[in-house]
Design a protein around this motif. Structure first.
Motif, PDB file in Angstrom:
ATOM      1  N   GLY A 158     106.608  73.515  42.294  1.00  0.00           N
ATOM      2  CA  GLY A 158     105.153  73.400  42.220  1.00  0.00           C
ATOM      3  C   GLY A 158     104.624  73.496  40.811  1.00  0.00           C
ATOM      4  N   LEU A 159     105.387  74.137  39.916  1.00  0.00           N
ATOM      5  CA  LEU A 159     104.959  74.214  38.514  1.00  0.00           C
ATOM      6  C   LEU A 159     104.859  72.833  37.876  1.00  0.00           C
ATOM      7  N   LEU A 160     105.643  71.888  38.416  1.00  0.00           N
ATOM      8  CA  LEU A 160     105.594  70.525  37.868  1.00  0.00           C
ATOM      9  C   LEU A 160     104.209  69.900  38.074  1.00  0.00           C
ATOM     10  N   LEU A 161     103.459  70.414  39.053  1.00  0.00           N
ATOM     11  CA  LEU A 161     102.102  69.901  39.289  1.00  0.00           C
ATOM     12  C   LEU A 161     101.173  70.206  38.126  1.00  0.00           C
ATOM     13  N   ILE A 162     101.411  71.336  37.455  1.00  0.00           N
ATOM     14  CA  ILE A 162     100.457  71.773  36.423  1.00  0.00           C
ATOM     15  C   ILE A 162     101.028  71.724  35.007  1.00  0.00           C
ATOM     16  N   MET A 163     102.329  71.446  34.880  1.00  0.00           N
ATOM     17  CA  MET A 163     102.912  71.453  33.532  1.00  0.00           C
ATOM     18  C   MET A 163     102.311  70.372  32.637  1.00  0.00           C
ATOM     19  N   GLY A 164     101.906  69.261  33.233  1.00  0.00           N
ATOM     20  CA  GLY A 164     101.333  68.177  32.440  1.00  0.00           C
ATOM     21  C   GLY A 164      99.996  68.523  31.811  1.00  0.00           C
ATOM     22  N   ILE A 165      99.251  69.442  32.455  1.00  0.00           N
ATOM     23  CA  ILE A 165      97.938  69.815  31.908  1.00  0.00           C
ATOM     24  C   ILE A 165      97.956  71.237  31.348  1.00  0.00           C
ATOM     25  N   ASP A 166      99.156  71.823  31.219  1.00  0.00           N
ATOM     26  CA  ASP A 166      99.226  73.218  30.775  1.00  0.00           C
ATOM     27  C   ASP A 166      98.624  73.412  29.390  1.00  0.00           C
TER      28      ASP A 166
END
Length: 412
Positions: A356-364
């Protein structure tokens, strides 16, 4: 910052993929050099200012008293930050309405999480070598050594005055070096913003618009709570404090680094009237124990991922998660992608897919900007309030006169 965004948009729209990568790498190099310069001065700056501050306290009872007050504020602020993230994500439900394909639950985020146990954190508090701690910019370890060194120097009285005077001169020199480094800040901010926008464009913000909007709503609420807490103890003067820390807030926001704002925050707090012995003691501790923005994000992001995968966590489980984050988040200072690492470790505890972290890593990067700015606000409020509690908050005019005198001495 605005020019960097504009330049990034133009480059993203007009260049091909290969040239975008090349340009982003070049711009990223400028930001990397600036952040390395900041890291270069952090260790000697923390050591020299903290040792002098403790030596001027005079006795160990004062150190213990100020330490207890400081940790009391930090723990309270941490709990409120974590609770706010938990409350908002339950009310707004950003993960429940996520209209994006979910990563396979077996995918890996490639984040190392094995070093976040309580045992590792406690043993990590004490440095094996002060030189190793300084080389790795381990702020908490530097603080531990500096407290021992400053207390020992204070116990010698006049016999150690030469050493204390020397360390104080080092602190003046390091503040001058800080001035040289901070002169490069506008260039670094331009490069940081241009690099991230060139690579990702602003389109990604539309895709994650709801999630980011709700997160930044939480950030604004947290700022309001911190300002209200500051007002209770500082009165209307809290508005002057907010005005003074605007520059370090913007610096932390645009570079997505709390460390980048440390030297300027230290200077502005002293300009506000907080004594050197308080600022040099509380602020470094805050960088390890009082990362309010990062902690709010931890509960917000962890529960967001659980919602995305339709995993129900009852109140007891959520409170358990909060307490786990309360402990593990204290080891995040100085760690690359620190918040993501802490979240990854927590997800595994509750059998929530780490993917699920892959969902937000792009906008981290965009989220980290808000977290970093909030950390500056939280630590500034904490330092000012502790100074007030200790009777070490002078009138601003008096503080400004002392700063001018110090600058004149360094210039001479």
């Amino acid at each position: 910052m605005v020019l960097g965004i504009a330049a990034g948009l133009i480059a993203h729209a007009t260049l091909g993929p290969d040239r975008i990568k090349s340009l982003a790498d070049g711009l990223g190099l400028v930001t990397t050099i600036f952040l390395r310069l900041i890291k270069m001065i952090i260790a000697p700056l923390v050591f020299s200012t903290l040792v002098v501050g403790i030596a001027h306290m005079g006795d160990t009872s004062a150190i213990g008293r100020i330490g207890l007050k400081t940790m009391g504020w930090f723990i309270t602020a941490s709990l409120f930050s974590l609770l706010l993230g938990m409350l908002l994500v339950n009310v707004l439900q950003p993960g429940a309405s996520l209209n994006l394909p979910l990563p396979d639950a077996g995918s890996s985020s490639n984040l190392k999480t094995t070093s976040l146990s309580l045992k590792e954190f406690v043993t990590h508090l004490v440095p094996r070598s002060v030189f190793e701690a300084m080389a790795n910019n381990e702020i908490l370890q530097i603080v531990i050594f500096s407290v021992f060194f400053g207390a020992a120097a204070a116990s010698f009285g006049e016999k150690a005055q030469t050493v204390i005077d020397w360390v104080e001169q080092v602190s003046h020199v390091m503040l001058k070096v800080t001035g040289f480094v901070m002169a490069l800040a506008p260039i670094a901010v331009f490069a940081a913003m241009a690099s991230i926008v060139t690579t990702q464009g602003l389109g990604i913000l539309w895709i994650y618009g709801k999630f980011m909007g709700e997160f930044y709503l939480g950030i604004l609420i947290l700022w309001g709570l911190l300002a209200f807490a500051g007002f209770i103890f500082l009165g209307p003067r809290v508005l002057r404090l907010i005005n003074l820390i605007k520059e370090p807030i913007l610096l932390a926001f645009s570079t997505a680094s709390s460390e980048a704002a440390y030297p300027k925050t230290l200077e502005q707090l002293e300009r506000f009237g907080a004594s050197k012995k308080i600022t040099s003691f509380v602020l470094p501790l805050g960088y390890s124990f009082n990362l309010d923005g990062s902690m709010m994000y931890c509960t917000f992001a962890a529960l967001f991922i659980a919602q995305a995968y339709h995993i129900e966590l009852n109140l007891g489980q959520q409170l358990t998660m909060l307490l786990i984050l309360m402990v593990t988040s204290k080891g995040m200072a100085g760690m690359p992608r620190a918040s993501l690492v802490v979240i990854a470790a927590t997800l595994a505890t509750f059998n929530i897919p780490e993917a699920g972290l892959l969902l937000i890593m792009g906008i981290d990067q965009f989220l980290d900007m808000g977290r970093s700015a909030t950390n500056v606000v939280g630590n500034s409020m904490a330092t000012a309030v502790v100074a007030k509690w200790e009777g070490e908050l002078r009138p601003e005019a008096e503080a400004q006169h002392e700063i001018d005198a110090d600058e004149a001495m360094v210039g001479a």
